[in-house]
Design a protein around this motif. Structure first.
Motif, PDB file in Angstrom:
ATOM      1  N   PRO A   1       5.828   5.738 -15.282  1.00  0.00           N
ATOM      2  CA  PRO A   1       6.179   6.088 -13.909  1.00  0.00           C
ATOM      3  C   PRO A   1       6.322   4.829 -13.050  1.00  0.00           C
ATOM      4  O   PRO A   1       5.614   3.844 -13.250  1.00  0.00           O
ATOM      5  CB  PRO A   1       5.006   6.953 -13.427  1.00  0.00           C
ATOM      6  N   VAL A   2       7.234   4.877 -12.103  1.00  0.00           N
ATOM      7  CA  VAL A   2       7.496   3.714 -11.244  1.00  0.00           C
ATOM      8  C   VAL A   2       6.664   3.854  -9.977  1.00  0.00           C
ATOM      9  O   VAL A   2       6.718   4.875  -9.284  1.00  0.00           O
ATOM     10  CB  VAL A   2       8.999   3.637 -10.894  1.00  0.00           C
ATOM     11  N   TYR A   3       5.875   2.810  -9.679  1.00  0.00           N
ATOM     12  CA  TYR A   3       5.069   2.792  -8.461  1.00  0.00           C
ATOM     13  C   TYR A   3       5.713   1.831  -7.476  1.00  0.00           C
ATOM     14  O   TYR A   3       6.217   0.785  -7.866  1.00  0.00           O
ATOM     15  CB  TYR A   3       3.634   2.327  -8.776  1.00  0.00           C
ATOM     16  N   GLU A   4       5.665   2.176  -6.182  1.00  0.00           N
ATOM     17  CA  GLU A   4       6.249   1.289  -5.189  1.00  0.00           C
ATOM     18  C   GLU A   4       5.169   0.647  -4.331  1.00  0.00           C
ATOM     19  O   GLU A   4       4.048   1.144  -4.249  1.00  0.00           O
ATOM     20  CB  GLU A   4       7.253   2.037  -4.311  1.00  0.00           C
ATOM     21  N   GLN A   5       5.562  -0.443  -3.688  1.00  0.00           N
ATOM     22  CA  GLN A   5       4.643  -1.205  -2.843  1.00  0.00           C
ATOM     23  C   GLN A   5       4.349  -0.414  -1.575  1.00  0.00           C
ATOM     24  O   GLN A   5       5.259   0.152  -0.967  1.00  0.00           O
ATOM     25  CB  GLN A   5       5.316  -2.539  -2.508  1.00  0.00           C
ATOM     26  N   LYS A   6       3.058  -0.363  -1.168  1.00  0.00           N
ATOM     27  CA  LYS A   6       2.670   0.350   0.048  1.00  0.00           C
ATOM     28  C   LYS A   6       2.027  -0.649   1.004  1.00  0.00           C
ATOM     29  O   LYS A   6       0.895  -1.078   0.790  1.00  0.00           O
ATOM     30  CB  LYS A   6       1.668   1.458  -0.269  1.00  0.00           C
ATOM     31  N   LEU A   7       2.756  -1.025   2.056  1.00  0.00           N
ATOM     32  CA  LEU A   7       2.267  -2.008   3.025  1.00  0.00           C
ATOM     33  C   LEU A   7       2.320  -1.419   4.421  1.00  0.00           C
ATOM     34  O   LEU A   7       3.146  -0.552   4.714  1.00  0.00           O
ATOM     35  CB  LEU A   7       3.122  -3.285   2.973  1.00  0.00           C
ATOM     36  N   ASP A   8       1.439  -1.917   5.314  1.00  0.00           N
ATOM     37  CA  ASP A   8       1.467  -1.484   6.703  1.00  0.00           C
ATOM     38  C   ASP A   8       2.404  -2.392   7.504  1.00  0.00           C
ATOM     39  O   ASP A   8       3.099  -3.256   6.950  1.00  0.00           O
ATOM     40  CB  ASP A   8       0.055  -1.430   7.293  1.00  0.00           C
ATOM     41  N   ALA A   9       2.425  -2.215   8.826  1.00  0.00           N
ATOM     42  CA  ALA A   9       3.341  -2.968   9.686  1.00  0.00           C
ATOM     43  C   ALA A   9       3.058  -4.470   9.675  1.00  0.00           C
ATOM     44  O   ALA A   9       3.966  -5.278   9.885  1.00  0.00           O
ATOM     45  CB  ALA A   9       3.255  -2.436  11.117  1.00  0.00           C
ATOM     46  N   GLN A  10       1.813  -4.862   9.422  1.00  0.00           N
ATOM     47  CA  GLN A  10       1.459  -6.289   9.380  1.00  0.00           C
ATOM     48  C   GLN A  10       1.648  -6.908   7.997  1.00  0.00           C
ATOM     49  O   GLN A  10       1.269  -8.052   7.778  1.00  0.00           O
ATOM     50  CB  GLN A  10      -0.006  -6.501   9.820  1.00  0.00           C
ATOM     51  N   GLY A  11       2.160  -6.157   7.040  1.00  0.00           N
ATOM     52  CA  GLY A  11       2.373  -6.679   5.699  1.00  0.00           C
ATOM     53  C   GLY A  11       1.120  -6.700   4.845  1.00  0.00           C
ATOM     54  O   GLY A  11       1.021  -7.456   3.891  1.00  0.00           O
ATOM     55  N   ARG A  12       0.141  -5.846   5.196  1.00  0.00           N
ATOM     56  CA  ARG A  12      -1.109  -5.775   4.437  1.00  0.00           C
ATOM     57  C   ARG A  12      -1.123  -4.507   3.596  1.00  0.00           C
ATOM     58  O   ARG A  12      -0.507  -3.509   3.950  1.00  0.00           O
ATOM     59  CB  ARG A  12      -2.312  -5.729   5.386  1.00  0.00           C
TER      60      ARG A  12
END
Length: 161
Positions: free
Chosen positions: A25-36
């Motif tokens: 399965p392909v997982y994607e990057q999960k970041l907030d507005a500050q790039g964290r």
């Protein structure tokens, strides 16, 4: 039987219309507005909220340096295990707030949170961290005390007379 004979399991998958059967399965990057990347880690009664971002490897726990907060070397080692396993010791700054439990449970909660946050930031690290057992929440908690017992299971001392 059928008119077509299958020679291997791959041909069976093709015959059933599945194509490539062992696609991960392909997982994607999960970041907030500050790039964290954010994750919550838990262990015993401790809960850790963890944010990671690219940096020089500074780890802050409840506004203090992690070496001051976790004085015992074993707890510091536990906290750094996911970063060492992923070979990312000095690449991410870690900021976390941890509540509940004792120091050992808090270190385990931070470790769990750091592992989950790393997978949110770099999804390809998931297999490495999963093999190390860092993504599994250790669900062991203290058993509750029962009535008519001295502790959870220990009975009161028996007296013959």
């Amino acid at each position: 039987m059928s008119e077509q004979e299958l020679q291997s399991l791959e041909e069976l998958g093709g015959a059933l219309g599945q194509g490539e059967a062992n696609e991960a399965p392909v997982y994607e990057q999960k970041l907030d507005a500050q790039g964290r990347a954010y994750a919550t880690g838990k262990r015993k009664n401790a809960i850790a909220r963890v944010w990671i971002k690219p940096g020089s490897g500074v780890i802050t726990v409840n506004g203090r340096d992690f070496e001051k907060y976790f004085a015992r070397p074993v707890l510091r080692m536990v906290l750094q295990q996911p970063l060492v396993a992923a070979n990312r010791q000095n690449q991410y700054d870690v900021v976390c707030t941890v509540t509940g439990g004792g120091l050992s449970g808090q270190a385990g909660a931070v470790r769990h949170g750091v592992s989950k946050a790393l997978t949110h930031f770099e999804p390809e690290l998931r297999s490495v961290l999963k093999k190390g057992g860092f993504l599994t929440r250790d669900s062991r908690v203290v058993e509750r005390k029962k009535y008519g017992k001295a502790k959870a299971r220990r009975s009161f001392q028996f007296s013959k007379r």
